[in-house]
Motif scaffolding. Structure first.
Motif, short mmCIF file in Angstrom:
data_model
loop_
_atom_site.label_atom_id
_atom_site.label_comp_id
_atom_site.label_asym_id
_atom_site.label_seq_id
_atom_site.Cartn_x
_atom_site.Cartn_y
_atom_site.Cartn_z
N ALA A 64 37.22 26.44 40.81
CA ALA A 64 36.35 27.08 39.86
C ALA A 64 37.23 28.84 39.10
N ARG A 65 37.24 29.39 40.46
CA ARG A 65 38.02 30.96 39.93
C ARG A 65 39.72 30.52 40.07
N ILE A 66 40.06 29.79 39.62
CA ILE A 66 41.26 29.93 39.08
C ILE A 66 41.48 29.79 37.23
N ASP A 67 42.08 30.64 36.81
CA ASP A 67 41.97 31.38 35.39
C ASP A 67 41.65 30.51 34.70
N THR A 68 42.69 29.18 34.78
CA THR A 68 42.65 28.28 33.65
C THR A 68 41.64 27.05 33.43
N VAL A 69 40.54 27.13 34.84
CA VAL A 69 39.52 26.70 34.91
C VAL A 69 37.64 27.52 34.01
N LEU A 70 37.03 26.72 33.97
CA LEU A 70 36.10 27.44 33.10
C LEU A 70 34.66 27.08 34.34
N ALA A 71 34.48 28.24 34.81
CA ALA A 71 33.83 28.70 36.37
C ALA A 71 32.28 28.96 35.86
N VAL A 72 31.53 28.18 35.79
CA VAL A 72 29.46 28.12 35.47
C VAL A 72 29.15 28.16 36.24
N THR A 73 28.28 29.24 36.52
CA THR A 73 27.04 29.12 37.08
C THR A 73 25.96 29.11 36.75
N GLY A 74 24.52 28.76 36.99
CA GLY A 74 23.40 28.43 36.42
C GLY A 74 22.06 29.03 35.95
N THR A 75 21.08 28.95 35.40
CA THR A 75 20.37 29.64 34.57
C THR A 75 19.65 28.84 34.83
N ASP A 76 18.15 29.88 34.85
CA ASP A 76 16.53 28.84 35.17
C ASP A 76 16.26 28.25 33.07
N ARG A 77 15.19 28.27 33.12
CA ARG A 77 14.21 27.59 31.75
C ARG A 77 13.91 29.16 31.05
N GLU A 78 14.31 30.58 30.90
CA GLU A 78 14.25 31.62 30.82
C GLU A 78 15.86 32.41 30.73
#
Length: 370
Positions: A216-230
């Protein structure tokens, strides 16, 4: 050895019956339904490089293409099942990608492209899934070069988006080269940022921050983290520097390879939500480059809390966006820029246009190569 970005078993739910269920909360929160009149993922192939995908699950009926497995199920024995169109070697090709003994890949695929018939549509309910198995029966991969080979194979066999709900702490040159190969072939790559161990997250989720995982930390990769319902960062989701986007990643309802549905949590599944959003953008704008798709997704995200990159993905806003400019310096690996300079930018630009035309309108390979 590396891991997937998820906590898979939380709660097993029964299969839907009777009237269709509402759109899953994560699909609504990521802004997919308003985009569907314009784009539903039709014509887009999303490669799920994972634990395989259960093609028999009702939510995925007709959505899963013949794939390929790189997992050596039984070293020293004859191959149990060979991926369609594959050679008998190497030994990694031991099973169809359309089977999933773990369930992780099936959950990911359903979040991307589950059909509406079951009442739980995915983000891009008309997209196709190309399953490529790299995770073993313990949901791990032990050879990053093998995962790199799987990414290259997915690119060569029609993927428009590659979802990587996996990763680890250490860089891998062969894996990184495969990501660069995807970029050169105009393929969007999405990966999860990783998860903290519960003990490291702290009671309030503020402790134990760590670096975004590779790839994920490669520049051309979309690095996605997670959120909750709020819309807050999920307490065990890796976030911070290097994160590009956030998406729902906690207590999501997804298909269970054993039948029915289950609740899943982790950045693995947040990445799947963004891969589905990328499929919608590619469906609406088949002429946009991978870099333009990334910029559309990040520039239209809802601003959110610290560490969540550009914010929470909004698929409808990204689909409706004006064509964003592609930033060559940010999207083209240095090695490719050097090659472009040496070979002549005009020829490479022509090649990219021809490639996109072939991928979108002609010969997206349905016969799997070995």
């Amino acid at each position: 050895m590396a891991c997937v970005c998820s906590t898979l078993l939380a709660l097993l739910l029964s299969a839907p019956s009777g009237a269709a269920s509402p759109v899953p909360w994560q699909v609504a929160a990521a802004g997919a339904p308003p985009a569907w009149p314009t784009a539903d993922g039709a014509g887009v192939v999303v490669a799920v490089v994972d634990s395989g995908v259960d093609a028999d699950h009702p939510d995925l009926a007709g959505a899963v293409l013949p794939g390929r497995s790189y997992v050596d199920a039984d070293p020293g024995a004859e191959p149990r099942l060979l991926a369609l169109g594959s050679d008998e070697d190497p030994v990694y090709e031991r099973a169809f990608g359309q089977a999933d003994p773990v369930g992780h890949g099936t959950a990911v695929a359903s979040l991307i492209a589950a059909r509406p018939v079951g009442g739980r549509p995915g983000m891009a309910p008309a997209a196709e899934i190309l399953p490529v198995r790299v995770l073993d029966d313990e949901n791990r991969y032990h050879d990053s070069s093998m995962v790199g080979a799987a990414v290259r194979w997915a690119v060569d066999n029609g993927a428009d988006v590659v979802n990587l709900s996996l990763g680890g702490h250490y860089d891998s040159a062969p894996f990184a080269e495969a990501v660069a190969y995807a970029e050169r072939h105009d393929v969007v790559v999405v990966a999860c940022t990783g998860n903290l161990k519960p003990d490291d997250a702290g009671a309030d989720g503020a402790g134990g921050e760590e670096e975004v995982w590779f790839p994920a930390r490669i520049d051309t990769v979309l690095a996605v983290t997670g959120t909750d319902r709020e819309g807050e960062r999920w307490r065990t989701a890796v976030a911070g520097e290097g994160t590009d986007l956030a998406a729902p990643g906690a207590e999501l309802t997804a298909a269970d390879a054993a039948g029915g549905h289950r609740t899943v949590t982790g950045t693995s599944f947040a990445a799947a939500i963004v891969s589905g959003a990328a499929a919608l953008v590619r469906s609406a704008h088949p002429d946009w480059t991978a870099a333009q798709v990334r910029r559309a997704l990040t520039s239209t995200a809802h601003p959110a809390g610290a560490g969540l990159g550009a914010g929470i993905v909004d698929a409808a806003a990204a689909v409706a966006a004006d064509p964003p400019p592609a930033e060559v310096s940010a999207s083209v690996p240095a090695v490719w820029s050097a090659a472009a300079t040496a070979a002549g930018g005009g020829l490479l630009g022509l090649g990219a246009l021809l490639l996109r035309g072939r991928r979108r309108f002609g010969v997206r390979a349905r016969t799997m190569t070995g």
